[in-house]
Design a protein around this motif. Sequence first.
Motif, PDB file in Angstrom:
ATOM      1  N   LEU A 226       0.834  -1.199   0.000  1.00 18.86           N
ATOM      2  CA  LEU A 226       0.000   0.000   0.000  1.00 18.86           C
ATOM      3  C   LEU A 226       0.871   1.252   0.000  1.00 18.86           C
ATOM      4  O   LEU A 226       0.522   2.261  -0.638  1.00 18.86           O
ATOM      5  N   GLN A 229       1.809   2.223  -3.523  1.00 16.64           N
ATOM      6  CA  GLN A 229       0.745   2.852  -4.303  1.00 16.64           C
ATOM      7  C   GLN A 229       0.344   4.233  -3.778  1.00 16.64           C
ATOM      8  O   GLN A 229      -0.035   5.107  -4.561  1.00 16.64           O
ATOM      9  N   GLU A 230       0.426   4.439  -2.475  1.00 15.69           N
ATOM     10  CA  GLU A 230      -0.081   5.680  -1.890  1.00 15.69           C
ATOM     11  C   GLU A 230       1.003   6.701  -1.560  1.00 15.69           C
ATOM     12  O   GLU A 230       0.700   7.882  -1.387  1.00 15.69           O
ATOM     13  N   LEU A 233       4.812   5.875  -5.477  1.00 10.96           N
ATOM     14  CA  LEU A 233       4.487   6.199  -6.867  1.00 10.96           C
ATOM     15  C   LEU A 233       3.935   7.614  -7.019  1.00 10.96           C
ATOM     16  O   LEU A 233       4.335   8.333  -7.954  1.00 10.96           O
ATOM     17  N   ASP A 262       6.594  -1.959  -8.430  1.00 14.07           N
ATOM     18  CA  ASP A 262       5.836  -1.513  -9.596  1.00 14.07           C
ATOM     19  C   ASP A 262       6.651  -0.543 -10.458  1.00 14.07           C
ATOM     20  O   ASP A 262       6.095   0.295 -11.167  1.00 14.07           O
ATOM     21  N   ASN A 265       6.175  -0.524 -14.496  1.00 11.56           N
ATOM     22  CA  ASN A 265       5.037   0.279 -14.959  1.00 11.56           C
ATOM     23  C   ASN A 265       5.347   1.766 -14.881  1.00 11.56           C
ATOM     24  O   ASN A 265       5.016   2.531 -15.800  1.00 11.56           O
TER      25      ASN A 265
END
Length: 488
Positions: A226, A229-230, A233, A262, A265
């Motif tokens: 998490l 993502q939060e 990134l 990640d 990406n």
Amino acid sequence: AVVSTQSTGKKDMKMDMNMNKMYSSYLLLVAAFVLACSVSLSEGACGNYQPNWASLDSRPNPAWYNKVKFGIFVHWGVYSVPSWAPPTNVSAEWDPDRNPYAEWYWHESQRNITPTYQFNLENYGLDHPYQNFASQFKAELWEPNDWAKLFLDSGAKYVVLTSKHHEGFCLWPSTVSWNWNSVDIGPRRDIVGELTQAVRSVGLEMGLYYSLYEWYNPLYLSDPALYVQEIMLPQLRDIVNTYQPSVLWGDGCLDYPSYFWDTPNFLSWLFNQSPVCDKIVINDRWGNDTLWTHGGFFVAELGWPNPDTFRGHKWEECKGMAWSFGLNRMENSSHYWTPSMLVNRLVWIVSKGGNFLLDVGPTADGRIIPTMQTNLLAMGAWLKVNGEAIYDTYPWKVNNETTNTGVEVFYTYYNETGSTLYAHCTKWPGPVLTLSLPVPSSDSEITYLGLDAPPLKFTYAKDQGLQIQIPYLTVDELPALYVYVLKI
């Protein structure tokens, strides 16, 4: 093409006029569509790189990065307040319980077997959490334009600033790092923004270092996926979109492989749609599966690993002027590299196809200490004379040789307007320099870089090598110190 027909009646003429108007409108629509497509292609789509390493690694580095050769690393953050680590001699072996990196202060102060823990206990006590240092990181004497001028005078062509080190403190107003950034607390300034503007104003490229992980971020410790993502990134996209760096220098990636972070990406977006997709350069620290395997350039830190293992891949060596990257108050003149050592290191790196990213660690109030300034200005003085043998050059077929008089000679090569070889002598060659490797042609000319004098006399025989007569010069007549360069 428009096919016209004869029409004898008003009705037919009116129909032809309407058809022509419709066709003209159609052509305008087509032209507008083509223009829109061409604008989109030129502004937004730099490539079509897929989020896998086979595709990402197929992207060539932008040409500017191989030309510049020499850059400045800047480690600055909350750790610059205690600025302490156990001092270590430059030739010492790495000791994990005596980490010489002052920027690792928070981490090492939590380990009760380390000298940093003992120093922190004796000087600050158990009731002084690391976060308290943030309000003391004030940068009250910081003048970014002075830094930029010093970096320019050093001969460097690019700068990389730690936008966020492993402590997690951001040098820009990150919206996902409330009260743990340089605008909310401490300097109350957007350090990334101000330095970026200053560096670019003197014509240098600006890059940003970013640590993927944070040692003690609660979200990272409880739910690292998490956190990616939060926190991670969004921050990466923020610094790219806001400051548009020319280098993105990843780090802090060893806990997980790249797919967990990640990063494939993210890098696909960086290379395809980001505002810097045409000029950005990246390193190899994007997961524990990417070091010295994937990325635009591989990193050798403090000379490790040996770049000969990189098999021709572009690489960069980063090092502090002593052991630490962040300022370490315990390091003295015996720990620092001298100008001669640094110039010789630059030549060694460039002869092997690398770039040299030399670090400065400023004080918490924003000063670069005199020892570091002296080293940078000495580098600049040497490069002012010998820069053509460094910038925009390539490794020759052989990196170096040692002459029969014990002079180690490193080679660089330039071949845009003709075949030019540079011989970097790491000691004064004496009255005659004998080189066994270069073979001159009938119209070859040899000059001493920086010396306003006729070409040097030389002879060549296959069994005796290239024998170059070196002029007698006083110290005052030497164009530059440390390494003496001949242009062949």
